[in-house]
Design an enzyme around this catalytic site. Structure first.
Site, short mmCIF file in Angstrom:
data_model
loop_
_atom_site.label_atom_id
_atom_site.label_comp_id
_atom_site.label_asym_id
_atom_site.label_seq_id
_atom_site.Cartn_x
_atom_site.Cartn_y
_atom_site.Cartn_z
N LYS A 153 40.70 -80.46 -17.48
CA LYS A 153 40.75 -81.45 -16.40
C LYS A 153 39.99 -82.70 -16.81
CE LYS A 153 39.93 -82.15 -11.45
NZ LYS A 153 41.25 -82.75 -11.23
N HIS A 193 36.56 -76.51 -12.42
CA HIS A 193 37.95 -76.56 -12.86
C HIS A 193 38.06 -76.17 -14.33
CE1 HIS A 193 38.55 -79.01 -9.20
NE2 HIS A 193 39.80 -78.61 -9.28
#
Length: 256
Positions: free
Chosen positions: A151, A147
């Site tokens: 995040k 990600h």
């Protein structure tokens, strides 16, 4: 200002995506609700009306799509129950107590609850249950999720969903990364590894490695819009179902 369909938390990044996706799919009687702002939002497909009070924004018997904050769980449930409405929850991070409140509310109103609403991820979840037999055939399981750099949580909720769908309730030793002079794999061990960098929306890989061959199943989100692609299906689902707590697997049905 009120409507039959309300996006709660509409001023947030995911709330805006949800509003645009619902309008793209033909839901026109739609307003947003957010405690932060009470003005129209400027979305790519036009202005989106926004209110602060959820009860006033929601017509009796309507539907709330919630992408707000777990701290607002009780306010959300009170509003939905007072309006005898229906609920789709995309908010994550609820405590055990908040989850119990949602489960109790689901005895009187239909609730769809999902960590994400990606149609591709949920078809992947259906497919991987058929691969459990590979563990008995000598294959090792690893899960890799990637990600963007901002995040916060790791591993991702989706990686946890993949592990739970594959392994079920069987005992397993989950390892997050390996290091040291002896990092050899142990029996009944699964590696769940997180990578963070750049602006990657999300990528999840299920890897099954045998002595002489490897099977990989991968889902790659090309944009964050992938994570709300199933919301319109969930909205239609709660329109036609009785009280209960449902998942996206209930919504999409069995893959033939």
């Amino acid at each position: 200002m009120s409507a039959d369909l309300v996006v709660n938390g509409a001023a947030g990044r995911m709330g805006r995506l949800v509003a645009s996706e619902l309008r793209r799919c033909g839901f026109t009687d739609l307003v947003g609700c957010d405690v932060v702002e009470d003005r129209n939002l400027a979305l790519a497909d036009g202005p989106f009306p926004l209110a602060r009070d959820l009860v006033q924004a929601l017509r009796p018997g309507g539907i709330v799509v919630d992408f707000s904050h777990p701290a607002a769980t009780q306010v959300l449930l009170d509003a939905v129950q007072s309006r005898r409405a229906r609920l789709v929850i995309g908010t994550t991070g609820q405590s055990a107590d908040e989850m119990r409140r949602i489960e109790l509310a689901a005895t009187s109103v239909p609730v769809v609850l999902a960590r994400n609403f990606s149609l591709g991820i949920h078809r992947m979840l259906q497919a991987i249950t058929k691969l459990r037999v590979m563990i008995d055939e000598g294959f090792d399981l690893e899960i890799l999720e990637t990600h963007h750099s901002a995040k916060r949580d790791a591993p991702s909720g989706t990686a946890i969903m993949l592990l739970e769908a594959f392994w079920g309730n069987a005992p397993v030793d989950v390892v997050h990364g390996r290091s040291g002079v002896d990092a050899r794999r142990k029996p009944l061990e699964v590696g769940v590894h997180s990578v963070r960098g750049g602006g990657i929306p999300g990528e999840h890989t299920l890897l099954l490695a045998g002595p002489d061959e490897v099977v990989e199943i991968r889902h790659r989100a090309l944009s964050r819009a992938a994570f709300v692609s199933g919301v319109p299906k969930a909205v239609r689902f709660v329109q036609d179902h009785p009280p209960g707590l449902y998942s996206m697997l209930d919504v999409i049905g069995d893959a033939e």
